[in-house]
Design a protein around this motif. Structure first.
Motif, PDB file in Angstrom:
ATOM      1  N   LYS A 155       0.838  -1.218   0.000  1.00  0.00           N
ATOM      2  CA  LYS A 155       0.000   0.000   0.000  1.00  0.00           C
ATOM      3  C   LYS A 155       0.868   1.260   0.000  1.00  0.00           C
ATOM      4  O   LYS A 155       0.555   2.238  -0.679  1.00  0.00           O
ATOM      5  CB  LYS A 155      -0.938   0.020   1.215  1.00  0.00           C
ATOM      6  CG  LYS A 155      -1.980  -1.060   1.194  1.00  0.00           C
ATOM      7  CD  LYS A 155      -3.036  -0.741   0.182  1.00  0.00           C
ATOM      8  CE  LYS A 155      -4.152  -1.764   0.266  1.00  0.00           C
ATOM      9  NZ  LYS A 155      -5.045  -1.688  -0.872  1.00  0.00           N
ATOM     10  N   ILE A 156       1.960   1.234   0.758  1.00  0.00           N
ATOM     11  CA  ILE A 156       2.858   2.392   0.805  1.00  0.00           C
ATOM     12  C   ILE A 156       3.481   2.620  -0.567  1.00  0.00           C
ATOM     13  O   ILE A 156       3.528   3.751  -1.062  1.00  0.00           O
ATOM     14  CB  ILE A 156       3.949   2.192   1.883  1.00  0.00           C
ATOM     15  CG1 ILE A 156       3.329   2.141   3.273  1.00  0.00           C
ATOM     16  CG2 ILE A 156       4.998   3.291   1.798  1.00  0.00           C
ATOM     17  CD1 ILE A 156       4.288   1.690   4.356  1.00  0.00           C
ATOM     18  N   THR A 157       3.925   1.547  -1.203  1.00  0.00           N
ATOM     19  CA  THR A 157       4.536   1.654  -2.529  1.00  0.00           C
ATOM     20  C   THR A 157       3.537   2.173  -3.550  1.00  0.00           C
ATOM     21  O   THR A 157       3.873   3.005  -4.392  1.00  0.00           O
ATOM     22  CB  THR A 157       5.095   0.279  -2.960  1.00  0.00           C
ATOM     23  OG1 THR A 157       6.021  -0.158  -1.967  1.00  0.00           O
ATOM     24  CG2 THR A 157       5.784   0.352  -4.299  1.00  0.00           C
ATOM     25  N   GLU A 158       2.285   1.705  -3.480  1.00  0.00           N
ATOM     26  CA  GLU A 158       1.243   2.189  -4.392  1.00  0.00           C
ATOM     27  C   GLU A 158       0.981   3.680  -4.174  1.00  0.00           C
ATOM     28  O   GLU A 158       0.787   4.432  -5.134  1.00  0.00           O
ATOM     29  CB  GLU A 158      -0.044   1.391  -4.194  1.00  0.00           C
ATOM     30  CG  GLU A 158       0.044  -0.025  -4.707  1.00  0.00           C
ATOM     31  CD  GLU A 158      -1.157  -0.882  -4.308  1.00  0.00           C
ATOM     32  OE1 GLU A 158      -1.997  -0.428  -3.475  1.00  0.00           O
ATOM     33  OE2 GLU A 158      -1.243  -2.012  -4.811  1.00  0.00           O
ATOM     34  N   MET A 159       0.979   4.121  -2.906  1.00  0.00           N
ATOM     35  CA  MET A 159       0.748   5.530  -2.592  1.00  0.00           C
ATOM     36  C   MET A 159       1.868   6.407  -3.177  1.00  0.00           C
ATOM     37  O   MET A 159       1.608   7.439  -3.795  1.00  0.00           O
ATOM     38  CB  MET A 159       0.674   5.724  -1.080  1.00  0.00           C
ATOM     39  CG  MET A 159       0.532   7.163  -0.632  1.00  0.00           C
ATOM     40  SD  MET A 159       0.653   7.337   1.152  1.00  0.00           S
ATOM     41  CE  MET A 159       2.364   6.929   1.445  1.00  0.00           C
ATOM     42  N   VAL A 160       3.118   5.980  -3.007  1.00  0.00           N
ATOM     43  CA  VAL A 160       4.247   6.752  -3.531  1.00  0.00           C
ATOM     44  C   VAL A 160       4.243   6.737  -5.053  1.00  0.00           C
ATOM     45  O   VAL A 160       4.492   7.766  -5.696  1.00  0.00           O
ATOM     46  CB  VAL A 160       5.580   6.226  -2.949  1.00  0.00           C
ATOM     47  CG1 VAL A 160       6.766   6.869  -3.625  1.00  0.00           C
ATOM     48  CG2 VAL A 160       5.624   6.473  -1.446  1.00  0.00           C
ATOM     49  N   ALA A 161       3.947   5.584  -5.661  1.00  0.00           N
ATOM     50  CA  ALA A 161       3.884   5.498  -7.126  1.00  0.00           C
ATOM     51  C   ALA A 161       2.805   6.430  -7.674  1.00  0.00           C
ATOM     52  O   ALA A 161       3.027   7.133  -8.673  1.00  0.00           O
ATOM     53  CB  ALA A 161       3.625   4.056  -7.566  1.00  0.00           C
ATOM     54  N   ALA A 162       1.638   6.457  -7.035  1.00  0.00           N
ATOM     55  CA  ALA A 162       0.563   7.356  -7.471  1.00  0.00           C
ATOM     56  C   ALA A 162       0.993   8.820  -7.345  1.00  0.00           C
ATOM     57  O   ALA A 162       0.717   9.633  -8.235  1.00  0.00           O
ATOM     58  CB  ALA A 162      -0.702   7.101  -6.656  1.00  0.00           C
ATOM     59  N   LEU A 166       1.190  11.376 -10.516  1.00  0.00           N
ATOM     60  CA  LEU A 166       0.466  12.653 -10.510  1.00  0.00           C
ATOM     61  C   LEU A 166       1.427  13.839 -10.609  1.00  0.00           C
ATOM     62  O   LEU A 166       1.136  14.827 -11.305  1.00  0.00           O
ATOM     63  CB  LEU A 166      -0.401  12.765  -9.251  1.00  0.00           C
ATOM     64  CG  LEU A 166      -1.601  11.823  -9.212  1.00  0.00           C
ATOM     65  CD1 LEU A 166      -2.242  11.837  -7.830  1.00  0.00           C
ATOM     66  CD2 LEU A 166      -2.612  12.199 -10.283  1.00  0.00           C
ATOM     67  N   HIS A 167       2.567  13.746  -9.938  1.00  0.00           N
ATOM     68  CA  HIS A 167       3.586  14.796 -10.035  1.00  0.00           C
ATOM     69  C   HIS A 167       4.043  14.946 -11.490  1.00  0.00           C
ATOM     70  O   HIS A 167       4.120  16.069 -12.009  1.00  0.00           O
ATOM     71  CB  HIS A 167       4.775  14.452  -9.139  1.00  0.00           C
ATOM     72  CG  HIS A 167       5.962  15.331  -9.359  1.00  0.00           C
ATOM     73  ND1 HIS A 167       6.107  16.542  -8.729  1.00  0.00           N
ATOM     74  CD2 HIS A 167       7.045  15.184 -10.159  1.00  0.00           C
ATOM     75  CE1 HIS A 167       7.238  17.108  -9.130  1.00  0.00           C
ATOM     76  NE2 HIS A 167       7.829  16.295  -9.987  1.00  0.00           N
ATOM     77  N   ASN A 168       4.347  13.829 -12.156  1.00  0.00           N
ATOM     78  CA  ASN A 168       4.789  13.892 -13.551  1.00  0.00           C
ATOM     79  C   ASN A 168       3.694  14.432 -14.458  1.00  0.00           C
ATOM     80  O   ASN A 168       3.985  15.139 -15.436  1.00  0.00           O
ATOM     81  CB  ASN A 168       5.263  12.522 -14.026  1.00  0.00           C
ATOM     82  CG  ASN A 168       6.681  12.224 -13.606  1.00  0.00           C
ATOM     83  OD1 ASN A 168       7.385  13.088 -13.077  1.00  0.00           O
ATOM     84  ND2 ASN A 168       7.107  10.996 -13.819  1.00  0.00           N
ATOM     85  N   MET A 169       2.430  14.121 -14.156  1.00  0.00           N
ATOM     86  CA  MET A 169       1.327  14.684 -14.945  1.00  0.00           C
ATOM     87  C   MET A 169       1.287  16.203 -14.791  1.00  0.00           C
ATOM     88  O   MET A 169       1.092  16.928 -15.777  1.00  0.00           O
ATOM     89  CB  MET A 169      -0.003  14.057 -14.523  1.00  0.00           C
ATOM     90  CG  MET A 169      -0.140  12.599 -14.942  1.00  0.00           C
ATOM     91  SD  MET A 169      -1.588  11.788 -14.249  1.00  0.00           S
ATOM     92  CE  MET A 169      -2.913  12.679 -15.018  1.00  0.00           C
TER      93      MET A 169
END
Length: 182
Positions: A155-162, A166-169
Motif C-alpha cells: 500500500k505504501i509503494t502504491e501511494m508513492v507510485a501514485a 500525478l507529479h509527472n502529470m
C-alpha cells in the motif's frame, strides 16, 4: 529521499532503521531540470547507504545489461545536442562516492583549470535539480513528506507510485502549456 515509516512492524524495524534512528523507506529517483521523474525505485530499507541502493537499483541493472539504450530510443530523448556536439546516450550526474561507470558524470575533486572549475560548478548546480524535484514532490503530496501510518509495504509503494505519477502529470501539463519556469 527517506520517508519516515511511523507504523513499521516491529519485526522490520531493525532493517529499516536508518541514520536518523527511526524506520524509513528510501526512494531512489532520477529527474531532469524540468522536475520530471524519469526513474523511481521505492522500498529500500533505510539502513542502506547510497552505494547499496545503487547495487540493488533497476536503473543500474538496465544500464549494465544494455536495455537502457532501447528505453532512451523509445522515449525519443536521444540524440540531443549540447552546444555543437551531438550525444547518442544519456548521462547521469553523480557525486564522488559513486563508481566510475561510463554513463556517470562526476565533478572534479580538485578543479585546477578554469574550465574544470566551471564544469564542476555547473555539475554541482545541476545535481541540485533532484533535490528540488524531491522538494516539489513533498510539497505537492504531503503523504510522502509526513510520517507514513500504513503498515503494508504494498500500500505504501502504491501511494508513492501514485504521487510520482500525478507529479509527472503536473510537470507535463506545465511544460505543454509553455510555462517551463513555474
Amino acid at each position: 529521499m527517506h520517508t519516515y515509516w511511523k507504523n513499521c512492524p516491529v519485526a522490520r524495524q531493525g532493517s529499516f532503521r536508518g541514520k536518523e534512528k527511526c524506520p524509513s523507506i528510501v526512494l531512489e529517483a532520477a529527474s531532469d531540470y524540468n522536475l520530471f521523474f524519469w526513474h523511481a525505485a521505492y522500498g529500500f530499507a533505510g539502513t542502506l547507504n547510497d552505494l547499496n541502493i545503487l547495487n540493488l537499483s533497476p536503473l543500474l541493472r538496465s544500464l549494465m545489461d544494455g536495455t537502457f539504450i532501447g528505453l532512451e530510443q523509445e522515449a525519443e530523448v536521444v540524440p540531443y545536442n549540447i552546444g555543437d556536439e551531438q550525444f547518442e546516450r544519456l548521462f547521469v550526474l553523480v557525486d564522488g562516492i559513486y563508481p566510475d561507470y561510463s554513463r556517470f558524470v562526476k565533478g572534479f575533486k580538485e578543479p585546477l583549470t578554469p574550465p574544470e572549475k566551471v564544469f564542476t560548478q555547473w555539475q554541482e548546480a545541476a545535481r541540485k535539480d533532484i533535490e528540488r524535484a524531491f522538494g516539489v514532490l513533498q510539497a505537492r503530496f504531503q503523504c510522502v513528506a509526513r510520517p507514513i501510518h500504513l503498515m503494508s509495504m504494498k500500500k505504501i509503494t502504491e501511494m508513492v507510485a501514485a504521487s510520482l505519477i500525478l507529479h509527472n502529470m503536473c510537470v507535463s501539463d506545465r511544460i505543454m502549456n509553455g510555462d517551463v519556469n513555474a
